[in-house]
Design an enzyme around this catalytic site. Sequence first.
Site, PDB file in Angstrom:
ATOM      1  N   THR A 280       0.807  -1.200  -0.031  1.00 36.70           N
ATOM      2  CA  THR A 280       0.015   0.021  -0.174  1.00 36.70           C
ATOM      3  C   THR A 280       0.990   1.379  -0.023  1.00 36.70           C
ATOM      4  OG1 THR A 280      -1.670  -1.187   1.053  1.00 36.70           O
ATOM      5  CG2 THR A 280      -1.850   1.255   1.073  1.00 36.70           C
ATOM      6  N   PHE A 282       1.195   5.228   0.694  1.00 35.75           N
ATOM      7  CA  PHE A 282       0.716   6.182   1.479  1.00 35.75           C
ATOM      8  C   PHE A 282       1.365   7.617   1.291  1.00 35.75           C
ATOM      9  CE2 PHE A 282      -0.076   2.358   3.821  1.00 35.75           C
ATOM     10  CZ  PHE A 282      -1.028   2.641   4.431  1.00 35.75           C
TER      11      PHE A 282
END
Length: 397
Positions: A280, A282
């Site tokens: 992921t 960010f």
Amino acid sequence: MALKATPIWLCANHSPSQLSSSDLGSGHSWCSTNLRFDSEKLRKWECLTALAQRAKTPVEDEKPLAPELDSTGGNYQIQIAEFKAFHKDLNGLPRPLSATDSSSPSDGSKERVAYQGIPGAYSETAALKAYPKCETVPCDEFEAALKAVELWLVDKAVLPIENSVGGSIHRNYDLLLRHRLHIVGEVQLVVNHCLLGLPGVRKEELKRVVSHPQALAQCEIMLNKLGVVQVNTEDTAGAAQIVASGGIRDIGAIASTRAAEIYGLDILAEKIQDDSENITRFLILAREPIIPGIDKPYKTSIVFTLEEGAGVLFKALAVFAFRGINLTKIESRPQRKCPVRVVDDSNKGSAKYFDYLFYVDFEASMAEPRAQYALGQLQEFARFLRVLGCYPMGTTL
């Protein structure tokens, strides 16, 4: 509270008044398993008080996830059931923001970084990876975390923007445009899902597993082997909290190792995701932009809209290709308030098309002349152009 003016990179040939701005999605649905918990035990951490709630403008078509605060701005408290053998004292967890925290940190104090979720969330892990000595501040919603930065309640916010399995988080792209914050960094976090349960429970004893819908989908193979019922929750750390507070032995959760430590749960299985390369990305947002340099690889994020016409998007992307600038990401989002453009043609009549915002990331620093010239040429046929941030390229952590 006085707000400090901040510079915004913004170029427009026409008024962007029609511009406006999904989190990995909200899982409110529960399967019909008669699974019940005291609603007070499931209270989310609140980030902003009544002042911030009044200042908040909800995203279009978005249903609020947080309960409204009362007129006195009362704070909610997380009530965790006491357990004889394994109950963890949660009083040491980061507290929600209050109205008394409106001043900026004093000199020498560590930075406060806001994130969506409760302690143990992957966003908190990303914040600690970026700033190991920071004070993490849990917020109930993504927009609340960004509002906390704007209101000087915290210094920075961490926002997930895309996942290698689930794709882009469209709702958060919309929030980037709605808030006048600057991207000052990025973190790429490897997501390792763990199956958690009450102490002494074996995974074969589980009948139900709760977690965020994305986490459940990413661990489908493991869950199918166990033959458990999958139950949606709003986030992974919240799922761990539910298992800890409920005290029901046949219920497990999918969350992080940090969540297991915080809520006193056993790790029944690690790295249970179907795809081991689950990453992921960010973004780190702040009130002030950083000064771009050329001493290290930099990435620049922009958003723009284009005039109607054949080949206009090709021309927009060509300004980077002609200068040897690599594009790492392009995302299109319909404009929210006025998504449809009517085009009249005397020969074919009128037609309606979606009017798009284009979010683009490219590998170049705004300190480089080639990046400046590329955006200067793009401005010639862009109806709206804004630099969201120029920041050092992140590495996988």
